[in-house]
Design an enzyme around this catalytic site. Structure first.
Site, PDB file in Angstrom:
ATOM      1  N   HIS A  46      35.867  28.157  33.467  1.00 38.06           N
ATOM      2  CA  HIS A  46      36.030  29.107  32.339  1.00 38.06           C
ATOM      3  C   HIS A  46      34.617  29.511  31.889  1.00 38.06           C
ATOM      4  CE1 HIS A  46      37.831  31.096  29.021  1.00 38.06           C
ATOM      5  NE2 HIS A  46      38.229  30.077  28.278  1.00 38.06           N
ATOM      6  N   HIS A  51      39.128  35.724  39.384  1.00 31.07           N
ATOM      7  CA  HIS A  51      39.712  35.682  38.045  1.00 31.07           C
ATOM      8  C   HIS A  51      41.217  35.574  38.195  1.00 31.07           C
ATOM      9  CE1 HIS A  51      40.660  36.781  33.904  1.00 31.07           C
ATOM     10  NE2 HIS A  51      39.409  36.450  33.633  1.00 31.07           N
ATOM     11  N   ASP A  56      31.032  36.558  33.925  1.00 32.28           N
ATOM     12  CA  ASP A  56      29.949  35.577  33.950  1.00 32.28           C
ATOM     13  C   ASP A  56      28.881  35.886  34.985  1.00 32.28           C
ATOM     14  OD1 ASP A  56      30.857  33.908  31.911  1.00 32.28           O
ATOM     15  OD2 ASP A  56      32.318  32.984  33.241  1.00 32.28           O
TER      16      ASP A  56
HETATM   17  N1  ACO Z   1      34.920  31.367  45.509  1.00 31.73           N
HETATM   18  C1  ACO Z   1      35.602  31.125  46.651  1.00 31.73           C
HETATM   19  N2  ACO Z   1      36.950  31.177  46.734  1.00 31.73           N
HETATM   20  C2  ACO Z   1      37.611  31.485  45.626  1.00 31.73           C
HETATM   21  C3  ACO Z   1      36.971  31.758  44.407  1.00 31.73           C
HETATM   22  C4  ACO Z   1      35.562  31.696  44.378  1.00 31.73           C
HETATM   23  N3  ACO Z   1      34.896  31.940  43.243  1.00 31.73           N
HETATM   24  N4  ACO Z   1      37.891  32.021  43.443  1.00 31.73           N
HETATM   25  C5  ACO Z   1      39.079  31.916  44.035  1.00 31.73           C
HETATM   26  N5  ACO Z   1      38.925  31.606  45.362  1.00 31.73           N
HETATM   27  C6  ACO Z   1      39.980  31.465  46.361  1.00 31.73           C
HETATM   28  C7  ACO Z   1      40.772  30.184  46.166  1.00 31.73           C
HETATM   29  O1  ACO Z   1      40.180  29.110  46.888  1.00 31.73           O
HETATM   30  C8  ACO Z   1      42.120  30.584  46.697  1.00 31.73           C
HETATM   31  O2  ACO Z   1      42.033  30.599  48.103  1.00 31.73           O
HETATM   32  P1  ACO Z   1      43.345  30.226  49.011  1.00 31.73           P
HETATM   33  O3  ACO Z   1      44.351  31.294  48.694  1.00 31.73           O
HETATM   34  O4  ACO Z   1      42.849  30.239  50.412  1.00 31.73           O
HETATM   35  O5  ACO Z   1      43.782  28.873  48.533  1.00 31.73           O
HETATM   36  C9  ACO Z   1      42.267  32.035  46.250  1.00 31.73           C
HETATM   37  O6  ACO Z   1      40.911  32.526  46.162  1.00 31.73           O
HETATM   38  C10 ACO Z   1      42.978  32.216  44.913  1.00 31.73           C
HETATM   39  O7  ACO Z   1      42.258  31.483  43.929  1.00 31.73           O
HETATM   40  P2  ACO Z   1      42.913  30.526  42.851  1.00 31.73           P
HETATM   41  O8  ACO Z   1      42.021  29.316  42.702  1.00 31.73           O
HETATM   42  O9  ACO Z   1      44.343  30.303  43.143  1.00 31.73           O
HETATM   43  O10 ACO Z   1      42.781  31.430  41.561  1.00 31.73           O
HETATM   44  P3  ACO Z   1      42.957  30.966  40.067  1.00 31.73           P
HETATM   45  O11 ACO Z   1      43.504  32.121  39.344  1.00 31.73           O
HETATM   46  O12 ACO Z   1      43.702  29.672  39.968  1.00 31.73           O
HETATM   47  O13 ACO Z   1      41.452  30.654  39.597  1.00 31.73           O
HETATM   48  C11 ACO Z   1      39.234  31.019  38.813  1.00 31.73           C
HETATM   49  C12 ACO Z   1      40.662  31.596  38.960  1.00 31.73           C
HETATM   50  C13 ACO Z   1      39.326  29.616  38.185  1.00 31.73           C
HETATM   51  C14 ACO Z   1      38.435  31.922  37.901  1.00 31.73           C
HETATM   52  C15 ACO Z   1      38.591  30.930  40.210  1.00 31.73           C
HETATM   53  O14 ACO Z   1      38.506  32.225  40.771  1.00 31.73           O
HETATM   54  C16 ACO Z   1      37.215  30.281  40.150  1.00 31.73           C
HETATM   55  O15 ACO Z   1      37.118  29.054  40.144  1.00 31.73           O
HETATM   56  N6  ACO Z   1      36.103  31.106  40.118  1.00 31.73           N
HETATM   57  C17 ACO Z   1      34.772  30.563  40.008  1.00 31.73           C
HETATM   58  C18 ACO Z   1      34.482  30.099  38.594  1.00 31.73           C
HETATM   59  C19 ACO Z   1      34.315  31.267  37.623  1.00 31.73           C
HETATM   60  O16 ACO Z   1      33.608  32.224  37.892  1.00 31.73           O
HETATM   61  N7  ACO Z   1      34.969  31.136  36.460  1.00 31.73           N
HETATM   62  C20 ACO Z   1      34.903  32.133  35.395  1.00 31.73           C
HETATM   63  C21 ACO Z   1      36.239  32.758  35.219  1.00 31.73           C
HETATM   64  S1  ACO Z   1      36.188  34.094  34.112  1.00 31.73           S
HETATM   65  C22 ACO Z   1      35.977  33.429  32.593  1.00 31.73           C
HETATM   66  O17 ACO Z   1      36.465  32.403  32.217  1.00 31.73           O
HETATM   67  C23 ACO Z   1      35.109  34.142  31.807  1.00 31.73           C
END
Ligand code: ACO
Length: 423
Positions: free
Chosen positions: A259, A300, A358
């Site tokens: 987050h 996201h 971010d």
């Molecule tokens: N890098 C690599 N792979 C990713 C990323 C990433 N940043 N984000 C998602 N994926 C992949 C997942 O591994 C998943 O792959 P799969 O389908 O092969 O299993 C797919 O994309 C879908 O991702 P989920 O994790 O299911 O998405 P979710 O909605 O649960 O998570 C989140 C969203 C937590 C923001 C995630 O994208 C993440 O961890 N990003 C990096 C951290 C980040 O930037 N957080 C800030 C969010 S915005 C905010 O709070 C302001």
């Protein structure tokens, strides 16, 4: 259509449900009656669950649209400021000039915090994480405030909302000054909200370019519907706890790297990448299912398109760095190269992973002089507006405690075994 019937067939019987219509976006299936049929819904991570109604913020994640009370984030970021957005989110309408002046005055008049909070801050370890300091100070604020308020009283809620919006810059500035090992500062009554915050942090009157950049960052972080920290504020607030405690719970949730903690992690990641020639290795790591590494600032839950806030900050980055004479920042060049490569990569394209808010905010914050470990406190400073507006909105309705259920997968009843008889 509101009230449209839906039915669910389960174990041979049919349960009648109804659809509640949204003014924009997805309608919802009202499953509140399911409990009478002795069955619950199961939705870990709340991917398909609306936990409340709200009229504050709308996101269309596929189109990359963000509206506050119907106003586009692009317009608010360009034309408005954090206090006006706060007024808008709290009341539903943009203020007239006199309404704004009265609101601004009441916020600026409430910025000071009790002297005892300075003692609390000084008692914390010099190397404490700024989010730990902020979380402590916001929770400690409750110890100094009169907590006897009627949550159903709209005026009382508005007063406490103003108080929290007013005091958060002072608390964040205290956390930053403590981290820097500098004497703690107090608000300056003659300065505006954002300039005052920066003056408390920097110890001098900030440059207009820096104030503008911070203003935009605050507006872009003001609210984002039912994200993890806001949902935490609502859930804890649903118990009837005081708003200081509810906001502290939200600050704890914001801290996590999935987050608000991602802005700090983005800078750490860019520093680790170091040079454009290492980008491919990092992209490969992000795609490796056996490696927990994720590309920070990417992806996201809702946006499956460019996060509109990231687009604004990307442009803002150029302007700010140009004005500060650091437009050739190697960090910005590296971030842009990383973004370009990721957006061309099939893994990110197929999963619709785009930069989120971010990704670029940290580069601006660093240029302003905020240390990366304190970035998330700036996110909290922006988001205080959304937290109190959502808390206020929640209390307009009859309060129902938030109490999720579970799918129990543990053992059935079994006989207790005395310790000497255990294998
Ligand atoms: N890098 C690599 N792979 C990713 C990323 C990433 N940043 N984000 C998602 N994926 C992949 C997942 O591994 C998943 O792959 P799969 O389908 O092969 O299993 C797919 O994309 C879908 O991702 P989920 O994790 O299911 O998405 P979710 O909605 O649960 O998570 C989140 C969203 C937590 C923001 C995630 O994208 C993440 O961890 N990003 C990096 C951290 C980040 O930037 N957080 C800030 C969010 S915005 C905010 O709070 C302001």
């Amino acid at each position: 259509m509101n009230g449209e019937a839906a039915s669910l067939r389960i174990r041979g019987s049919e349960i009648e449900l109804c659809v509640r219509a949204a003014t924009l976006g997805q309608d919802v299936l009202d499953v509140g009656k399911l409990v009478a049929s002795d069955v619950f819904t199961f939705d870990p991570g709340f991917v398909s669950t609306a936990a409340c109604t709200s009229a504050l913020t709308y996101i269309d994640g596929d189109a990359g649209i963000l509206l506050h009370r119907g106003y586009r984030i692009e317009d608010l970021a360009a034309e408005s400021n954090q206090l006006e957005v706060a007024y808008l989110l709290l009341t539903g309408e943009l203020p007239t000039a006199s309404e704004f002046e009265a609101f601004r005055h009441s916020v600026l008049a409430a910025q000071a915090v009790p002297a005892g909070l300075y003692d609390v801050c000084r008692a914390l370890p010099a190397d404490a994480h700024p989010m730990a300091v902020l979380n402590t100070l916001s929770a400690a604020l409750a110890a100094f405030e009169d907590l006897a308020m009627d949550m159903a009283d709209e005026t009382a809620r508005r007063e406490v909302a103003i108080k929290l919006i007013a005091k958060m810059p002072t608390l964040v500035a205290m956390a930053l000054r403590h981290q820097a090992g500098k004497p703690l500062t107090e608000p300056e009554p003659n300065l505006d909200y954002t300039a005052n915050f920066l003056a408390m942090v920097l110890g001098n009157t900030p440059d207009a370019v820096v104030v503008d950049a911070m203003e935009r960052i605050l507006v872009l972080h003001a609210d984002h519907e039912q994200n993890a920290s806001t949902s935490t504020v609502r859930l804890s607030g649903s118990t009837g706890t005081n708003p200081y405690a509810a906001v502290s719970a939200g600050i704890g949730a914001l801290w996590g790297p999935s987050h608000g903690g991602a802005n700090e992690a983005v800078l750490a990641m860019l520093e680790e990448v170091g040079d454009a020639e290492h980008i491919d290795a990092f992209l490969a790591r992000a795609q490796d299912p056996d490696d927990p590494f994720k590309l920070m600032g990417f992806g996201h839950r809702i946006y499956k398109n460019y996060d509109p806030r990231a687009a604004i900050l990307r442009a803002s980055c150029h302007e700010v760095l140009e004005s500060l004479g650091t437009v050739n920042s190697p960090l910005l060049r590296l971030a842009q190269a990383l973004e370009k490569r990721a957006l061309e990569d099939d893994y990110f394209v197929r999963r619709k992973l785009f930069p989120n808010v971010d990704f670029y905010s940290g580069i601006i914050l660093r240029a302003i002089g905020i240390p990366s470990s304190a970035f998330t406190t700036i996110f909290a400073l922006g988001r205080i507006v959304g937290w109190v507006a959502q808390w206020n909105e929640m209390h307009r309705e009859t309060l129902k405690i938030g109490r999720p259920r579970q799918l129990y997968l543990g053992p059935g009843p079994r006989a207790f075994v005395a310790m000497p008889d255990r294998a």
